[in-house]
Design a protein around this motif. Structure first.
Motif, PDB file in Angstrom:
ATOM      1  N   UNK A 105      -2.673  -8.790 131.448  1.00 25.44           N
ATOM      2  CA  UNK A 105      -2.272  -9.489 132.681  1.00 25.44           C
ATOM      3  C   UNK A 105      -2.748 -10.940 132.656  1.00 25.44           C
ATOM      4  N   UNK A 106      -3.967 -11.150 132.185  1.00 22.68           N
ATOM      5  CA  UNK A 106      -4.463 -12.529 132.111  1.00 22.68           C
ATOM      6  C   UNK A 106      -3.737 -13.326 131.041  1.00 22.68           C
ATOM      7  N   UNK A 107      -3.368 -12.669 129.948  1.00 23.72           N
ATOM      8  CA  UNK A 107      -2.633 -13.375 128.892  1.00 23.72           C
ATOM      9  C   UNK A 107      -1.278 -13.854 129.407  1.00 23.72           C
ATOM     10  N   UNK A 108      -0.641 -13.081 130.263  1.00 24.27           N
ATOM     11  CA  UNK A 108       0.654 -13.480 130.825  1.00 24.27           C
ATOM     12  C   UNK A 108       0.474 -14.526 131.927  1.00 24.27           C
ATOM     13  N   UNK A 116      -6.080 -11.092 120.311  1.00 24.83           N
ATOM     14  CA  UNK A 116      -4.951 -11.916 119.908  1.00 24.83           C
ATOM     15  C   UNK A 116      -3.852 -12.001 120.946  1.00 24.83           C
ATOM     16  N   UNK A 117      -4.126 -11.533 122.171  1.00 28.39           N
ATOM     17  CA  UNK A 117      -3.137 -11.667 123.236  1.00 28.39           C
ATOM     18  C   UNK A 117      -3.071 -13.116 123.717  1.00 28.39           C
ATOM     19  N   UNK A 118      -4.166 -13.843 123.503  1.00 32.26           N
ATOM     20  CA  UNK A 118      -4.238 -15.270 123.829  1.00 32.26           C
ATOM     21  C   UNK A 118      -4.759 -16.006 122.603  1.00 32.26           C
ATOM     22  N   UNK A 169      -4.784 -23.268 125.656  1.00 30.96           N
ATOM     23  CA  UNK A 169      -4.439 -21.945 125.116  1.00 30.96           C
ATOM     24  C   UNK A 169      -2.945 -21.710 125.218  1.00 30.96           C
ATOM     25  N   UNK A 170      -2.492 -20.680 124.512  1.00 27.84           N
ATOM     26  CA  UNK A 170      -1.095 -20.239 124.587  1.00 27.84           C
ATOM     27  C   UNK A 170      -1.073 -18.734 124.367  1.00 27.84           C
ATOM     28  N   UNK A 171       0.031 -18.130 124.723  1.00 28.57           N
ATOM     29  CA  UNK A 171       0.174 -16.686 124.505  1.00 28.57           C
ATOM     30  C   UNK A 171       0.095 -16.391 123.010  1.00 28.57           C
ATOM     31  N   UNK A 172      -0.643 -15.365 122.659  1.00 30.75           N
ATOM     32  CA  UNK A 172      -0.785 -14.983 121.263  1.00 30.75           C
ATOM     33  C   UNK A 172       0.408 -14.167 120.778  1.00 30.75           C
ATOM     34  N   UNK A 173       0.556 -14.111 119.472  1.00 36.01           N
ATOM     35  CA  UNK A 173       1.673 -13.357 118.901  1.00 36.01           C
ATOM     36  C   UNK A 173       1.606 -11.876 119.262  1.00 36.01           C
ATOM     37  N   UNK A 174       0.386 -11.354 119.396  1.00 31.69           N
ATOM     38  CA  UNK A 174       0.248  -9.926 119.646  1.00 31.69           C
ATOM     39  C   UNK A 174       0.628  -9.525 121.073  1.00 31.69           C
TER      40      UNK A 174
END
Length: 475
Positions: free
Chosen positions: A33-36, A84-86, A96-101
């Motif tokens: 949720x935080x990554x999004x 790796x979500x961020x 930061x940016x969204x991670x590939x995972x």
């Protein structure tokens, strides 16, 4: 637990079901949720953690409130970074940016999702091995450096302790003698890694160590429950109150659940097995052999407990016709090596699960010295007609083979002792004939019969026969 020993096989849920459990685990769900939520305006400090002024917004995003909301939000962010979500795009600017995972959680396979969850699990396990952070802060404030000895904390020992506890919980879950899906009392789990196996009545010192271990585990399992590893009923707070304080309500002193109860979840079973495999343990799972040949099935299930061997064999048979399966099993059961008797026992058990369609395969081996005996047993049990009587030589060969298999499977068990007594009682002059049987295991079987039979006279006859058999084989 030696990493060279084969553990009992685990019965795992389908990966799709486990992946759903992983996605709903609070630790991973909050991190996702935080990554999004993170965007161009999100900033992190030099360690990759959210800057302090953004923690309230992160906590609000997670629906957290109260004094610990910021701490929980910070922890969720750290998991997002660790998994790796961020991704931190610019360390100096703290962007930061969204991670590939992150995309794997919605568009990846169940294995992809479980891979992300396993990374989150490792992060939480590392946290669980760290002592109270307040002690760390105090130690740093006093001298500027952390003296681990002053904290009475050995990171390696703490990690090894937790791994040992989780290993025992895994064994209790997969072992047929254990509670299976039932929760395990925390005192019993703590004692399993503290009390020596050969100790009778634990000393007061050992009991105190068990009590201390329980309190450590209580803190650790509280941390491990949100990642989905365990279901945990914590230690009753009343037990940790001062002795002078009156309990808020009457308590049942005999209620063991007050001391904490823990159960490994299906997702936790998957996770611990993955860790054991990475550590070099032989940790099979039921179904691993379903697409392998019959030789792999018979050898692989040799050390399995009966129920696990039965379940594995059923899955193997499900992918084959009864006749083809029987022919493949019989071919794999041949051999004169030390593992052959147990292979033939597993073959016989597997053949008991196939129907009458397999009859032609059994009739094909009636004249086979190694398989003719078990073939006659199967045909008779399935009501087949015109089953030829076995010659005496085949009867004795099958007897030696059966006892050798039981020795390999169970050792000196009560069941084997009863079998030995029955053989000597039913066949007068058994040992006069048995030592002549041309089976590689004949000397060992007769020696075991001499060791196991309670009648000294019969035991002596068995030992004499074993000596003759060994001499005949040139031993």
């Amino acid at each position: 637990m030696s990493d060279s020993s084969t553990l009992p096989p685990a019965r795992l849920r389908p990966e799709a079901e486990l992946a759903r459990d992983a996605l709903s685990a609070p630790v991973l769900a909050r991190a996702a949720r935080l990554a999004r939520w993170a965007g161009p305006g999100t900033r992190v400090d030099a360690g990759g953690g959210l800057v302090e002024e953004q923690l309230p917004a992160a906590a609000e995003q997670l629906g957290l409130s109260g004094d610990d909301a910021a701490a929980h939000a910070s922890e969720a962010w750290r998991i997002a970074v660790d998994t790796g979500l961020v991704e931190i795009t610019d360390e100096e600017a703290g962007t930061v940016a969204a991670g590939e995972d992150l995309a794997l959680l919605t568009g990846g396979s169940p294995q992809d999702v479980l891979g992300v969850w396993l990374t989150a699990l490792e992060a939480v396990l590392a946290d669980a091995s760290v002592p109270d952070l307040d002690d760390l802060v105090d130690a740093m404030a006093e001298g500027g450096e952390v003296d681990l000895s002053s904290l009475d904390w050995d990171p390696d020992a703490e990690s090894e302790f937790l791994d040992g506890v989780l290993g025992n919980l895994y064994l209790l879950t997969v072992g047929e003698e254990g509670p299976g899906d039932a929760p395990v009392p925390l005192p019993a789990l703590a004692a399993s890694v503290i009390v020596p196996s050969d100790m009778g009545e634990p000393s007061n010192e050992v009991l105190e160590q068990v009590s201390d271990a329980m309190m450590r585990l209580d803190d650790q399992f509280r941390l491990l429950e949100p990642v989905g590893l365990v279901e945990y009923q914590p230690v009753d707070e009343a037990l940790m109150a001062d002795a002078d304080e009156e309990p808020a309500a009457p308590v049942d002193e005999a209620d063991v659940t007050r001391y904490g109860m823990v159960r490994l979840t299906p997702l936790g079973l998957y996770g611990l097995r993955a860790r054991l495999l990475d550590a070099g343990f032989e940790a099979p799972a039921v179904g691993d052999l379903a697409d392998k040949g019959a030789d792999a099935l018979l050898d692989g299930t040799a050390p399995f407990p009966p129920a696990a061997a039965h379940a594995e064999t059923e899955l193997w048979l499900a992918g084959r016709s009864p006749l083809d399966a029987a022919r493949e099993l019989l071919a794999a059961a041949r051999g004169s090596d030390t593992g052959a008797p147990l292979r033939r026992l597993r073959c016989q058990q597997a053949l008991s699960l196939v129907g009458a369609e397999a009859e032609p395969a059994l009739r094909e081996v009636l004249d086979d010295a190694e398989l003719g005996g078990l073939a006659r047993v199967w045909l008779t049990e399935h009501g087949a007609r015109d089953v030829p009587a076995p010659p005496q030589e085949m009867v004795f060969w099958l007897t030696i083979d059966t006892v050798a298999a039981q020795l390999a499977a169970e050792g000196n068990s009560e069941e084997l002792r009863a079998l030995v007594e029955g053989l000597a009682q039913q066949h007068s002059g058994f040992f006069d004939t048995a030592w002549r049987v041309e089976h590689p295991a004949t000397p060992d079987v007769l020696e075991a019969m001499g060791r196991l039979h309670p009648d000294k006279k019969v035991a002596k006859e068995a030992r004499k026969a074993a000596f003759k058999a060994r001499s005949q084989q040139g031993g």
